[in-house]
Design a protein around this motif. Structure first.
Motif, PDB file in Angstrom:
ATOM      1  N   VAL A   1       0.826  -1.208   0.000  1.00  0.00           N
ATOM      2  CA  VAL A   1       0.000   0.000   0.000  1.00  0.00           C
ATOM      3  C   VAL A   1       0.859   1.256   0.000  1.00  0.00           C
ATOM      4  O   VAL A   1       1.774   1.404   0.811  1.00  0.00           O
ATOM      5  CB  VAL A   1      -0.930   0.017   1.230  1.00  0.00           C
ATOM      6  CG1 VAL A   1      -1.775   1.295   1.242  1.00  0.00           C
ATOM      7  CG2 VAL A   1      -1.822  -1.210   1.257  1.00  0.00           C
ATOM      8  N   LYS A   2       0.543   2.143  -0.911  1.00  0.00           N
ATOM      9  CA  LYS A   2       1.086   3.503  -0.893  1.00  0.00           C
ATOM     10  C   LYS A   2      -0.033   4.516  -1.096  1.00  0.00           C
ATOM     11  O   LYS A   2      -0.059   5.570  -0.465  1.00  0.00           O
ATOM     12  CB  LYS A   2       2.148   3.688  -1.968  1.00  0.00           C
ATOM     13  CG  LYS A   2       2.809   5.068  -1.939  1.00  0.00           C
ATOM     14  CD  LYS A   2       3.934   5.188  -2.955  1.00  0.00           C
ATOM     15  CE  LYS A   2       4.596   6.555  -2.886  1.00  0.00           C
ATOM     16  NZ  LYS A   2       5.703   6.672  -3.886  1.00  0.00           N
ATOM     17  N   LEU A   3      -0.982   4.178  -1.983  1.00  0.00           N
ATOM     18  CA  LEU A   3      -2.122   5.026  -2.297  1.00  0.00           C
ATOM     19  C   LEU A   3      -3.424   4.316  -1.918  1.00  0.00           C
ATOM     20  O   LEU A   3      -3.460   3.086  -1.803  1.00  0.00           O
ATOM     21  CB  LEU A   3      -2.142   5.346  -3.793  1.00  0.00           C
ATOM     22  CG  LEU A   3      -0.874   5.969  -4.383  1.00  0.00           C
ATOM     23  CD1 LEU A   3      -1.009   6.066  -5.889  1.00  0.00           C
ATOM     24  CD2 LEU A   3      -0.604   7.326  -3.756  1.00  0.00           C
ATOM     25  N   ARG A   4      -4.470   5.081  -1.763  1.00  0.00           N
ATOM     26  CA  ARG A   4      -5.774   4.493  -1.422  1.00  0.00           C
ATOM     27  C   ARG A   4      -6.177   3.437  -2.457  1.00  0.00           C
ATOM     28  O   ARG A   4      -6.727   2.386  -2.113  1.00  0.00           O
ATOM     29  CB  ARG A   4      -6.818   5.606  -1.357  1.00  0.00           C
ATOM     30  CG  ARG A   4      -8.265   5.141  -1.193  1.00  0.00           C
ATOM     31  CD  ARG A   4      -8.602   4.716   0.196  1.00  0.00           C
ATOM     32  NE  ARG A   4     -10.011   4.360   0.328  1.00  0.00           N
ATOM     33  CZ  ARG A   4     -10.732   4.517   1.419  1.00  0.00           C
ATOM     34  NH1 ARG A   4     -10.188   5.027   2.500  1.00  0.00           N
ATOM     35  NH2 ARG A   4     -11.990   4.162   1.468  1.00  0.00           N
ATOM     36  N   ALA A   5      -5.896   3.673  -3.712  1.00  0.00           N
ATOM     37  CA  ALA A   5      -6.277   2.731  -4.761  1.00  0.00           C
ATOM     38  C   ALA A   5      -5.601   1.375  -4.599  1.00  0.00           C
ATOM     39  O   ALA A   5      -6.120   0.354  -5.081  1.00  0.00           O
ATOM     40  CB  ALA A   5      -5.939   3.317  -6.135  1.00  0.00           C
TER      41      ALA A   5
ATOM     42  N   ALA B   1       3.490  -1.601   3.782  1.00  0.00           N
ATOM     43  CA  ALA B   1       3.953  -0.474   2.979  1.00  0.00           C
ATOM     44  C   ALA B   1       4.547  -0.961   1.669  1.00  0.00           C
ATOM     45  O   ALA B   1       5.312  -1.935   1.648  1.00  0.00           O
ATOM     46  CB  ALA B   1       4.993   0.325   3.758  1.00  0.00           C
ATOM     47  N   LYS B   2       4.204  -0.298   0.587  1.00  0.00           N
ATOM     48  CA  LYS B   2       4.762  -0.662  -0.717  1.00  0.00           C
ATOM     49  C   LYS B   2       6.255  -0.330  -0.737  1.00  0.00           C
ATOM     50  O   LYS B   2       6.654   0.796  -0.421  1.00  0.00           O
ATOM     51  CB  LYS B   2       4.033   0.090  -1.831  1.00  0.00           C
ATOM     52  CG  LYS B   2       4.531  -0.251  -3.236  1.00  0.00           C
ATOM     53  CD  LYS B   2       3.698   0.448  -4.303  1.00  0.00           C
ATOM     54  CE  LYS B   2       2.340  -0.206  -4.450  1.00  0.00           C
ATOM     55  NZ  LYS B   2       1.591   0.326  -5.618  1.00  0.00           N
TER      56      LYS B   2
ATOM     57  N   TRP C   1      -1.741   5.412   7.535  1.00  0.00           N
ATOM     58  CA  TRP C   1      -2.865   4.641   8.067  1.00  0.00           C
ATOM     59  C   TRP C   1      -4.211   5.286   7.775  1.00  0.00           C
ATOM     60  O   TRP C   1      -5.240   4.601   7.784  1.00  0.00           O
ATOM     61  CB  TRP C   1      -2.701   4.462   9.575  1.00  0.00           C
ATOM     62  CG  TRP C   1      -1.446   3.763   9.961  1.00  0.00           C
ATOM     63  CD1 TRP C   1      -0.812   2.756   9.281  1.00  0.00           C
ATOM     64  CD2 TRP C   1      -0.645   4.016  11.120  1.00  0.00           C
ATOM     65  NE1 TRP C   1       0.329   2.373   9.958  1.00  0.00           N
ATOM     66  CE2 TRP C   1       0.458   3.124  11.077  1.00  0.00           C
ATOM     67  CE3 TRP C   1      -0.751   4.904  12.190  1.00  0.00           C
ATOM     68  CZ2 TRP C   1       1.441   3.094  12.064  1.00  0.00           C
ATOM     69  CZ3 TRP C   1       0.210   4.881  13.181  1.00  0.00           C
ATOM     70  CH2 TRP C   1       1.294   3.980  13.111  1.00  0.00           C
ATOM     71  N   THR C   2      -4.253   6.564   7.509  1.00  0.00           N
ATOM     72  CA  THR C   2      -5.545   7.198   7.223  1.00  0.00           C
ATOM     73  C   THR C   2      -6.140   6.677   5.923  1.00  0.00           C
ATOM     74  O   THR C   2      -7.337   6.858   5.674  1.00  0.00           O
ATOM     75  CB  THR C   2      -5.420   8.727   7.141  1.00  0.00           C
ATOM     76  OG1 THR C   2      -4.613   9.092   6.013  1.00  0.00           O
ATOM     77  CG2 THR C   2      -4.800   9.294   8.413  1.00  0.00           C
ATOM     78  N   LEU C   3      -5.326   6.024   5.092  1.00  0.00           N
ATOM     79  CA  LEU C   3      -5.859   5.438   3.860  1.00  0.00           C
ATOM     80  C   LEU C   3      -6.907   4.370   4.159  1.00  0.00           C
ATOM     81  O   LEU C   3      -7.749   4.061   3.306  1.00  0.00           O
ATOM     82  CB  LEU C   3      -4.730   4.826   3.031  1.00  0.00           C
ATOM     83  CG  LEU C   3      -3.658   5.786   2.522  1.00  0.00           C
ATOM     84  CD1 LEU C   3      -2.551   5.019   1.798  1.00  0.00           C
ATOM     85  CD2 LEU C   3      -4.266   6.837   1.594  1.00  0.00           C
ATOM     86  N   LEU C   4      -6.841   3.795   5.358  1.00  0.00           N
ATOM     87  CA  LEU C   4      -7.800   2.748   5.728  1.00  0.00           C
ATOM     88  C   LEU C   4      -9.132   3.315   6.206  1.00  0.00           C
ATOM     89  O   LEU C   4     -10.103   2.564   6.343  1.00  0.00           O
ATOM     90  CB  LEU C   4      -7.209   1.867   6.825  1.00  0.00           C
ATOM     91  CG  LEU C   4      -5.938   1.090   6.460  1.00  0.00           C
ATOM     92  CD1 LEU C   4      -5.375   0.399   7.701  1.00  0.00           C
ATOM     93  CD2 LEU C   4      -6.210   0.077   5.362  1.00  0.00           C
TER      94      LEU C   4
END
Length: 212
Positions: free
Chosen positions: A108-112, A131-132, A149-152
């Motif tokens: 994960v790096k971006l919300r997508a 983390a990517k 973490w706010t991406l979650l």
């Protein structure tokens, strides 16, 4: 629901025992030659023999072939397999081959990036958000990197999930509070140098999880 923890990349009896004594729900053994945490089958078998039944033994693999999986699952008596750089079809085949609980890493790096988790529905039991790594990195994780973490926030998780990436005793309580994670995974966050775990850091991390 109180969070539990997996201590990953264990390689010595002392650090394994510290993880078990501290209340880890899972212990991770890495089978990936480029990693400083890579285990021989003999060492994995020796460590696995020390693990009580209430603690799950997780083998960590990166795009593994069947021969590696067969030997690791048998010699380390694994309870689960954690797969990185594996697509859903391959993950489903591995799950079917062994009948073990199967996890898939989602970098994960971006919300997508979170959307990749949906592709694993029906193929694995859990996804692990990590983390990517930077482009060209040889390792899929274990580098102390943390994603935002706010991406979650508000994400409809399609599967049970695990939080990983850059966690340590100082940050894990906040991570659990922020994300609602019920299982967290740590490797480099309890090391003094890459691949060398510290019993005191393991103890401190598990105490932080227990008090979160």
């Amino acid at each position: 629901m109180r969070a539990t923890a997996k201590i990953c990349g264990l390689s010595t009896p002392e650090t394994l025992d510290a993880a078990i004594a501290g209340g880890a729900s899972h212990v991770g053994f890495v089978f990936f030659a480029p990693s400083p945490r890579d285990l021989s089958f003999r060492r994995a078998a020796e460590l696995a023999a020390r693990v009580p039944a209430h603690v799950a033994k997780v083998g960590v693999f990166v795009d593994p072939d069947d021969a590696l999986l067969d030997q690791a699952v048998a010699t380390a008596r694994l309870d689960a397999v954690q797969l990185h750089r594996v697509d859903p079809a391959r993950a489903a085949a591995i799950r079917g081959r062994f009948g073990l609980e199967t996890w898939a890493g989602v970098p994960v790096k971006l919300r997508a990036d979170l959307d990749a988790a949906r592709g694993f529905v029906g193929a694995v039991n859990r996804v692990l958000y990590d983390a990517k790594p930077p482009p060209g990195a040889s390792l899929p994780g274990g580098m102390g990197l943390r994603f935002d973490w706010t991406l979650l926030d508000g994400f409809a998780h399609p599967l049970p999930w695990i939080l990983s990436g850059g966690l340590d005793a100082d940050s894990v309580g906040g991570a659990i509070a922020r994300t609602g994670a019920t299982l967290v995974d740590v490797s480099s966050g309890v090391e003094i140098t890459p691949g060398i775990k510290d019993t005191g850091l393991i103890e401190g991390f598990l105490k932080a999880v227990a008090s979160a």
